[in-house]
Design a protein around this motif. Structure first.
Motif, mmCIF file in Angstrom:
data_model
loop_
_atom_site.group_PDB
_atom_site.id
_atom_site.type_symbol
_atom_site.label_atom_id
_atom_site.label_comp_id
_atom_site.label_asym_id
_atom_site.label_seq_id
_atom_site.Cartn_x
_atom_site.Cartn_y
_atom_site.Cartn_z
ATOM 1 N N LEU A 260 -2.612 2.444 0.164
ATOM 2 C CA LEU A 260 -1.326 1.810 0.449
ATOM 3 C C LEU A 260 -0.354 1.972 -0.718
ATOM 4 O O LEU A 260 0.816 2.333 -0.528
ATOM 5 C CB LEU A 260 -1.537 0.323 0.754
ATOM 6 N N VAL A 261 -0.844 1.722 -1.919
ATOM 7 C CA VAL A 261 0.026 1.854 -3.087
ATOM 8 C C VAL A 261 0.393 3.324 -3.314
ATOM 9 O O VAL A 261 1.542 3.652 -3.628
ATOM 10 C CB VAL A 261 -0.659 1.265 -4.331
ATOM 11 N N GLY A 262 -0.580 4.220 -3.145
ATOM 12 C CA GLY A 262 -0.288 5.642 -3.290
ATOM 13 C C GLY A 262 0.727 6.123 -2.263
ATOM 14 O O GLY A 262 1.629 6.912 -2.580
ATOM 15 N N ALA A 263 0.607 5.637 -1.021
ATOM 16 C CA ALA A 263 1.563 6.011 0.019
ATOM 17 C C ALA A 263 2.967 5.519 -0.317
ATOM 18 O O ALA A 263 3.965 6.200 -0.047
ATOM 19 C CB ALA A 263 1.113 5.442 1.367
ATOM 20 N N TRP A 264 3.043 4.348 -0.920
ATOM 21 C CA TRP A 264 4.346 3.808 -1.345
ATOM 22 C C TRP A 264 4.992 4.712 -2.386
ATOM 23 O O TRP A 264 6.188 4.997 -2.332
ATOM 24 C CB TRP A 264 4.151 2.393 -1.877
ATOM 25 N N VAL A 265 4.186 5.195 -3.343
ATOM 26 C CA VAL A 265 4.706 6.090 -4.382
ATOM 27 C C VAL A 265 5.184 7.403 -3.760
ATOM 28 O O VAL A 265 6.252 7.922 -4.105
ATOM 29 C CB VAL A 265 3.624 6.355 -5.447
ATOM 30 N N VAL A 266 4.385 7.948 -2.840
ATOM 31 C CA VAL A 266 4.756 9.213 -2.199
ATOM 32 C C VAL A 266 6.028 9.048 -1.380
ATOM 33 O O VAL A 266 6.923 9.908 -1.409
ATOM 34 C CB VAL A 266 3.603 9.718 -1.310
ATOM 35 N N ARG A 267 6.119 7.962 -0.654
ATOM 36 C CA ARG A 267 7.301 7.729 0.183
ATOM 37 C C ARG A 267 8.556 7.603 -0.671
ATOM 38 O O ARG A 267 9.617 8.137 -0.320
ATOM 39 C CB ARG A 267 7.109 6.474 1.025
ATOM 40 N N ARG A 268 8.463 6.907 -1.795
ATOM 41 C CA ARG A 268 9.618 6.752 -2.676
ATOM 42 C C ARG A 268 10.045 8.095 -3.277
ATOM 43 O O ARG A 268 11.213 8.276 -3.621
ATOM 44 C CB ARG A 268 9.296 5.756 -3.795
ATOM 45 N N SER A 269 9.097 9.027 -3.389
ATOM 46 C CA SER A 269 9.424 10.336 -3.955
ATOM 47 C C SER A 269 10.099 11.252 -2.940
ATOM 48 O O SER A 269 10.593 12.320 -3.307
ATOM 49 C CB SER A 269 8.155 11.013 -4.481
ATOM 50 N N GLY A 270 10.083 10.844 -1.664
ATOM 51 C CA GLY A 270 10.702 11.657 -0.618
ATOM 52 C C GLY A 270 9.776 12.678 0.000
ATOM 53 O O GLY A 270 10.201 13.493 0.830
ATOM 54 N N ASN A 271 8.483 12.656 -0.365
ATOM 55 C CA ASN A 271 7.512 13.592 0.187
ATOM 56 C C ASN A 271 6.812 13.002 1.411
ATOM 57 O O ASN A 271 6.934 11.810 1.697
ATOM 58 C CB ASN A 271 6.478 13.967 -0.873
ATOM 59 N N SER A 272 6.062 13.853 2.109
ATOM 60 C CA SER A 272 5.366 13.437 3.321
ATOM 61 C C SER A 272 4.105 12.655 2.975
ATOM 62 O O SER A 272 3.197 13.179 2.312
ATOM 63 C CB SER A 272 4.988 14.665 4.158
ATOM 64 N N VAL A 273 4.028 11.420 3.429
ATOM 65 C CA VAL A 273 2.846 10.599 3.202
ATOM 66 C C VAL A 273 1.651 11.175 3.950
ATOM 67 O O VAL A 273 0.531 11.240 3.426
ATOM 68 C CB VAL A 273 3.104 9.143 3.632
ATOM 69 N N ARG A 274 1.868 11.626 5.174
ATOM 70 C CA ARG A 274 0.775 12.180 5.978
ATOM 71 C C ARG A 274 0.186 13.416 5.316
ATOM 72 O O ARG A 274 -1.041 13.580 5.273
ATOM 73 C CB ARG A 274 1.282 12.521 7.381
#
Length: 291
Positions: A114-128
């Protein structure tokens, strides 16, 4: 010859899992965790960069994800083993003493992801996409981390006379048990190879590989829980983690089948109805005034 045969007929346990080097105290359990984290970062980084990403995001996800994962793992262990693990109550810092063992993967992966997905989402990259990039690395880390249980002489299985039995505390054949740490390490490494092959061979709808990772891990973990004899709460005759693993396995397989084979990816979400644009007052201009 008989002594040599007896030695080869079991896996010895280390006499100590803590070493003192000058002013430093080295806990081998922690060393195994560091090696596991490093392996996960390496494999994830190689895959992510190959897919066009950058190492900086991998490092940022690792920092925040690892911290969250350790917190989640310890919280899960404290909650589920409060009455079984005496080390929790040995000192005032017992609930936080991760160096003494006691981390639940069932708390580590959800909070870390969950925390890693939050970081990825904030970076503008694809969480999936990132979830599938990290999936084999997580499984590799879990396998390497299991060697910490060998150093701590913990979480082994039932008594056995198999040639690869694990000898605990050097007390001989009466204390030889299933080396569940070795079983899981072997399964996890084979699972990593399988995930990498599947990802190369088939076209997956992201994050289908992450669902397969959960299914691969929990498939064996469900069986492993029937071997382990460490203190645990029980429900309907089985250990709590048996049921947690079984539910995760069924859920991940169901999600994979639906996501990969049933869900229609071309089905567009319903378009929002256009909101009427408010009109301001109209100004009447007499004909012939504007030239």
């Amino acid at each position: 010859m008989a002594r040599v045969s007896a030695l080869l007929a079991s896996i010895p346990s280390p006499p100590n899992g803590v070493y003192h080097v000058g002013p430093f105290t080295i806990h081998m359990y922690g060393v195994m965790l560091l090696l596991a984290i490093a392996a996960c970062i390496w494999l994830t980084g190689v895959r992510w960069v190959r897919w066009g990403g950058d190492w900086d995001l991998v490092y940022r996800v690792a920092i925040w994800g690892v911290v969250a994962g350790i917190v989640g793992a310890r919280i899960y262990h404290d909650i589920t083993s409060w009455h079984q693990d005496s080390a929790i109550h040995a000192h005032w810092y017992g609930p936080f003493a991760v160096w003494s063992g006691g981390l639940g993967i069932w708390g580590a992966i959800p909070l870390g992801v969950l925390v890693g997905a939050w970081v990825v989402r904030r970076s503008g990259n694809s969480v999936r996409l990132f979830m599938d990039a990290v999936a084999p690395g997580l499984l590799l880390a879990q396998g390497i981390g299991r060697w910490g249980n060998w150093w701590n002489q913990e979480l082994y299985g039932k008594h056995t006379t198999l040639p690869w039995a694990l000898e605990i505390h050097g007390k001989g054949a009466a204390n030889e048990y299933h080396p569940t740490f070795l079983y899981e390490f072997t399964w996890d490494v084979l699972g990593v190879l399988a995930l990498l092959w599947i990802d190369r061979r088939f076209k997956l709808r992201r994050p289908a590989l992450f669902a397969l990772y959960v299914a691969v891990y929990t498939a064996f973990r469900t069986f492993e829980e029937t071997l382990r004899i460490d203190p645990s709460g029980h429900f309907l005759g089985q250990r709590i983690n048996f049921w947690v693993s079984l539910v995760c396995f069924v859920g991940s397989v169901a999600f994979f089948v639906w996501w990969q084979f049933i869900r229609d990816p071309t089905a567009a979400p319903p378009k929002p109805k256009p909101r009427p644009i408010p009109q301001g007052p109209k100004m009447a201009v007499p004909r012939g005034r504007v030239r």
